[in-house]
Design an enzyme around this catalytic site. Structure first.
Site, PDB file in Angstrom:
ATOM      1  N   LYS A   1       2.097   8.113  -4.402  1.00  0.00           N
ATOM      2  CA  LYS A   1       3.450   8.200  -3.892  1.00  0.00           C
ATOM      3  C   LYS A   1       3.268   7.211  -2.679  1.00  0.00           C
ATOM      4  CE  LYS A   1       6.420   9.931  -1.100  1.00  0.00           C
ATOM      5  NZ  LYS A   1       7.085   8.895  -0.522  1.00  0.00           N
TER       6      LYS A   1
ATOM      7  N   GLY B   1      -0.684   8.332   7.380  1.00  0.00           N
ATOM      8  CA  GLY B   1       0.656   8.515   7.653  1.00  0.00           C
ATOM      9  C   GLY B   1       0.561   9.159   9.220  1.00  0.00           C
TER      10      GLY B   1
ATOM     11  N   GLY C   1       0.945  14.750   8.733  1.00  0.00           N
ATOM     12  CA  GLY C   1      -0.546  14.881   8.201  1.00  0.00           C
ATOM     13  C   GLY C   1      -0.964  16.549   8.250  1.00  0.00           C
TER      14      GLY C   1
ATOM     15  N   GLU D   1      -5.867  10.343   7.390  1.00  0.00           N
ATOM     16  CA  GLU D   1      -6.092   9.258   8.321  1.00  0.00           C
ATOM     17  C   GLU D   1      -4.606   9.108   9.113  1.00  0.00           C
ATOM     18  OE1 GLU D   1      -6.059   6.912  10.634  1.00  0.00           O
ATOM     19  OE2 GLU D   1      -5.580   5.422   8.820  1.00  0.00           O
TER      20      GLU D   1
ATOM     21  N   CYS E   1      -2.924   1.311  12.207  1.00  0.00           N
ATOM     22  CA  CYS E   1      -3.588   2.375  12.863  1.00  0.00           C
ATOM     23  C   CYS E   1      -4.649   2.302  13.817  1.00  0.00           C
ATOM     24  CB  CYS E   1      -4.150   3.341  11.577  1.00  0.00           C
ATOM     25  SG  CYS E   1      -4.952   2.616  10.445  1.00  0.00           S
TER      26      CYS E   1
ATOM     27  N   GLU F   1       1.012   7.189  20.444  1.00  0.00           N
ATOM     28  CA  GLU F   1       0.961   6.249  19.513  1.00  0.00           C
ATOM     29  C   GLU F   1       2.352   5.715  19.505  1.00  0.00           C
ATOM     30  OE1 GLU F   1       0.322   6.836  15.033  1.00  0.00           O
ATOM     31  OE2 GLU F   1      -1.189   5.348  15.292  1.00  0.00           O
TER      32      GLU F   1
HETATM   33  O1  TXE Z   1       5.442   8.427   8.413  1.00  0.00           O
HETATM   34  P1  TXE Z   1       5.197   9.518   7.398  1.00  0.00           P
HETATM   35  P2  TXE Z   1       6.549   7.200   8.644  1.00  0.00           P
HETATM   36  C1  TXE Z   1       2.943   6.893  12.135  1.00  0.00           C
HETATM   37  C2  TXE Z   1       3.514   5.750  13.103  1.00  0.00           C
HETATM   38  C3  TXE Z   1       4.787   5.800  12.437  1.00  0.00           C
HETATM   39  C4  TXE Z   1       5.200   7.222  12.080  1.00  0.00           C
HETATM   40  C5  TXE Z   1       6.166   7.463  11.240  1.00  0.00           C
HETATM   41  O2  TXE Z   1       3.438   6.304  14.364  1.00  0.00           O
HETATM   42  O3  TXE Z   1       5.943   5.443  13.520  1.00  0.00           O
HETATM   43  O4  TXE Z   1       3.890   7.571  11.669  1.00  0.00           O
HETATM   44  O5  TXE Z   1       5.933   6.566  10.081  1.00  0.00           O
HETATM   45  C6  TXE Z   1       5.051  10.684   2.735  1.00  0.00           C
HETATM   46  N1  TXE Z   1       4.744  15.924   2.268  1.00  0.00           N
HETATM   47  N2  TXE Z   1       2.062   6.149  11.134  1.00  0.00           N
HETATM   48  O6  TXE Z   1       7.795   7.755   8.632  1.00  0.00           O
HETATM   49  O7  TXE Z   1       6.291  10.277   7.456  1.00  0.00           O
HETATM   50  C7  TXE Z   1       5.875   9.567   3.260  1.00  0.00           C
HETATM   51  O8  TXE Z   1       6.985   9.559   2.140  1.00  0.00           O
HETATM   52  C8  TXE Z   1       3.881  14.993   1.761  1.00  0.00           C
HETATM   53  C9  TXE Z   1       0.624   5.995  11.172  1.00  0.00           C
HETATM   54  O9  TXE Z   1       6.435   6.163   7.670  1.00  0.00           O
HETATM   55  O10 TXE Z   1       3.937   9.926   7.829  1.00  0.00           O
HETATM   56  C10 TXE Z   1       4.860   8.473   3.020  1.00  0.00           C
HETATM   57  O11 TXE Z   1       4.703   8.134   1.659  1.00  0.00           O
HETATM   58  N3  TXE Z   1       4.177  13.513   2.169  1.00  0.00           N
HETATM   59  C11 TXE Z   1       0.142   5.485  10.029  1.00  0.00           C
HETATM   60  C12 TXE Z   1       3.777   8.958   3.946  1.00  0.00           C
HETATM   61  O12 TXE Z   1       4.017  10.361   3.681  1.00  0.00           O
HETATM   62  C13 TXE Z   1       5.009  13.174   3.030  1.00  0.00           C
HETATM   63  C14 TXE Z   1       0.916   4.771   9.276  1.00  0.00           C
HETATM   64  C15 TXE Z   1       3.772   8.568   5.259  1.00  0.00           C
HETATM   65  O13 TXE Z   1       4.860   8.926   5.985  1.00  0.00           O
HETATM   66  C16 TXE Z   1       5.946  14.319   3.596  1.00  0.00           C
HETATM   67  C17 TXE Z   1       2.180   4.876   8.967  1.00  0.00           C
HETATM   68  C18 TXE Z   1       5.803  15.626   3.265  1.00  0.00           C
HETATM   69  N4  TXE Z   1       6.319  16.602   3.923  1.00  0.00           N
HETATM   70  C19 TXE Z   1       2.937   5.634   9.867  1.00  0.00           C
HETATM   71  N5  TXE Z   1       6.967  13.601   4.506  1.00  0.00           N
HETATM   72  C20 TXE Z   1      -1.498   5.209  10.051  1.00  0.00           C
HETATM   73  N6  TXE Z   1      -2.311   6.212  10.164  1.00  0.00           N
HETATM   74  O14 TXE Z   1      -1.684   3.984  10.093  1.00  0.00           O
HETATM   75  C21 TXE Z   1       6.647  12.311   4.299  1.00  0.00           C
HETATM   76  N7  TXE Z   1       5.746  11.951   3.434  1.00  0.00           N
END
Ligand code: TXE
Length: 498
Positions: free
Chosen positions: A173, A226, A231, A248, A282, A382
């Site tokens: 996904k 994410g 998370g 992560e 990250c 962050e």
């Molecule tokens: O992340 P999301 P986003 C951080 C970074 C960024 C912020 C938001 O600070 O600005 O997160 O980014 C899926 N159940 N990182 O909005 O929402 C979503 O569709 C299950 C750090 O992109 O966490 C996507 O596929 N899944 C990071 C994934 O989760 C769900 C890298 C990540 O989205 C969900 C990216 C739910 N309820 C962002 N809701 C790193 N660790 O490097 C959303 N998703």
């Protein structure tokens, strides 16, 4: 031409009943493709198919699974340029890094393929005669891989490579910002010849597809990268099913600059660490903690170096830094810049959205550097953009204490020419990764990757030999070939005359 994609289920692209969304180039605004928002029913179909495929896939000998991974790696290599350009076009990182994203998949698939001929367990002596004890890894079952947009090929590559070699079919996904990269990724796996149902991809919302995967009873492992809030939510709902979860969730990674550091080397590292991928890694170096003796010099050099960075369309080989990935990211980063101003942090350079000409079509922000007090938000949270916070430390101990004062613990780094500081930093920095005389970024696939504190639970690590832990459980096997009942703990007394 804009292509309309479906969902990849059971080895075929299927039409979806769901509404559609567009994916765009963050540098130009151009629409690249459209994708469906998968429905709950379609999610159910995909899980059903993956569950069916599990029966055969887990019985496929691991070396044979490895051959398919190697074949996929070969195709990724052949298509590296094409795929690298898609990464850059859809996500916005500069083209050299776009190619790097694909290279990471090649590296990890090759590495994971070899694991198919290792996957070592233990043989352990028994306390009874004519009895053998061993441990073997078993695949947990269909896995859900939930991925972000910042490494749109590499992260699906890490997660799927480990799932596949372990014997787990998966449903990917991807983030809704980078579905085209995911589609191209899946096309390569399809070409490599994985059996139908082993590789599946559903685009869609976090609430329907993401939550749905985590909650589905037949999904037996979740690997998520994410944001922290999402998370934690994933972790909680996975706990209800007591399944494996790899998380992560980012970092606030420090570079410590000691007064004996090689300043040229430090500057090169900080520029790449803080502004590579426009700070959206990250592991990005988002804090530079500088020994007071070199503080003024470092600030001056930093400003000069950051102002020389060429910002522009990331597909142009000469560009040093591209746009941030989306309007939302842009808003978030600009809000943090505003917070810095309001909290009285000293702006050293940058701080503005770039406008005029081609910049108006994309999400471009100047490389930004703030002098920040250790208790301020820019020192602790962050940002995930091209914003570097510089902090002054009295000495080594003070620098470590600043470094460890945040809720994250992913990567860390120290620049020093003194072995004492280097070794103490390796011991004392609270992080899953420590670099010496290199920036906080640059993970290699043959080593474990992950963090501590709110970066994620410490019991799983992506990449390296530990990658298998996310998708396997240990089975302990006792083989008694004595031909009689032997009772552990009871009959052992007779053997030792006890
Ligand atoms: O992340 P999301 P986003 C951080 C970074 C960024 C912020 C938001 O600070 O600005 O997160 O980014 C899926 N159940 N990182 O909005 O929402 C979503 O569709 C299950 C750090 O992109 O966490 C996507 O596929 N899944 C990071 C994934 O989760 C769900 C890298 C990540 O989205 C969900 C990216 C739910 N309820 C962002 N809701 C790193 N660790 O490097 C959303 N998703």
């Amino acid at each position: 031409m804009v292509q309309d994609y479906g969902l990849f289920i059971g080895g075929k692209w299927k039409k979806s009943e769901g509404k559609r969304f567009e994916t765009r180039n963050p540098a130009t605004g151009e629409v690249l493709a459209t994708f469906p928002l998968a429905t709950k029913e379609e999610l159910g179909d995909a899980v059903h198919v993956a569950k069916g495929a599990f029966e055969k896939w887990r019985k496929t000998p691991a070396p044979r699974r490895g051959e398919l991974l190697l074949e996929a790696a070969r195709i990724f290599r052949r298509k590296k340029e094409e795929l690298g350009r898609i990464v850059t076009t859809e996500m916005g990182k500069v083209i050299a890094e776009g190619r790097g994203d694909v290279q990471e998949v090649i590296d990890f698939y090759e590495y994971a393929a070899g694991e198919g001929r290792r996957m070592f367990g233990d043989t352990v002596p028994s306390e009874l005669p004519d009895k053998m004890c061993l441990t073997v890894r078993m695949p947990v079952g269909p896995a859900g891989l939930i991925t972000p947009w910042n490494f749109p090929m590499a992260i699906p590559g890490w997660k799927s490579g480990a799932a596949l070699i372990a014997g787990c079919p998966f449903i990917l996904k991807p983030s809704s910002l980078t579905p085209l990269c995911a589609a191209k990724f899946v096309e390569v796996l399809d070409e490599a010849g994985f059996p139908p149902g082993v590789v599946n991809m559903l685009t869609g919302s976090g609430s329907v597809v993401g939550d749905g995967l985590v909650a589905h009873p037949d999904i037996r492992a979740i690997s998520f990268t994410g944001g922290v809030d999402t998370g934690k939510h994933v972790y909680e709902s996975a706990a209800k099913k007591m399944i494996k979860v790899g998380l992560e969730l980012g970092g606030k990674n420090p570079i410590l600059a000691m007064d004996d550091a090689d300043l040229e080397l430090l500057m090169d590292g900080v520029m790449f660490g803080a502004f590579g991928t426009a700070g959206q890694r990250c592991t990005a170096a988002s804090r530079l903690i500088v020994h007071q003796k070199i503080y003024d010099q470092v600030l001056e050099d930093l400003a000069a170096r950051a102002e020389k960075l060429r910002i522009g369309n990331p597909i142009d080989e000469k560009t040093d830094m591209g746009p941030v990935a989306s309007a939302e990211q842009e808003k978030k980063v600009l809000e943090y810049i505003e917070i810095g101003r309001k909290e009285g942090d000293g702006l050293v350079t940058g701080g503005k959205k770039l406008t005029g000409g081609a910049f108006d079509k994309g999400f471009f922000i100047e490389p930004t550097i703030f002098e920040v007090d250790r208790r301020k938000r820019l020192a602790l949270e962050e940002i995930f953009g091209p914003v570097l916070s510089v902090l002054k430390a009295k000495d080594f101990d003070d620098a470590v204490s600043i470094a460890n004062s945040v809720k994250y613990g992913l990567s860390s780094s120290i620049y020093t020419t003194d072995l004492r500081w280097a070794f103490r930093a390796m011991q004392e920095l609270e992080a899953g990764i420590t670099y010496v005389n290199a920036p906080t970024i640059g993970a290699e696939v043959q080593l474990p990757f992950g963090g501590i504190k709110e970066t994620g639970p410490t019991d799983t690590r992506e990449a390296g030999p530990t990658a298998l832990d996310e998708f396997t459980y240990w089975k302990t096997i006792y083989v008694d070939y004595s031909g009689r009942l032997q009772r552990a703990q009871i009959d052992t007394e007779k053997l030792t005359g006890g």
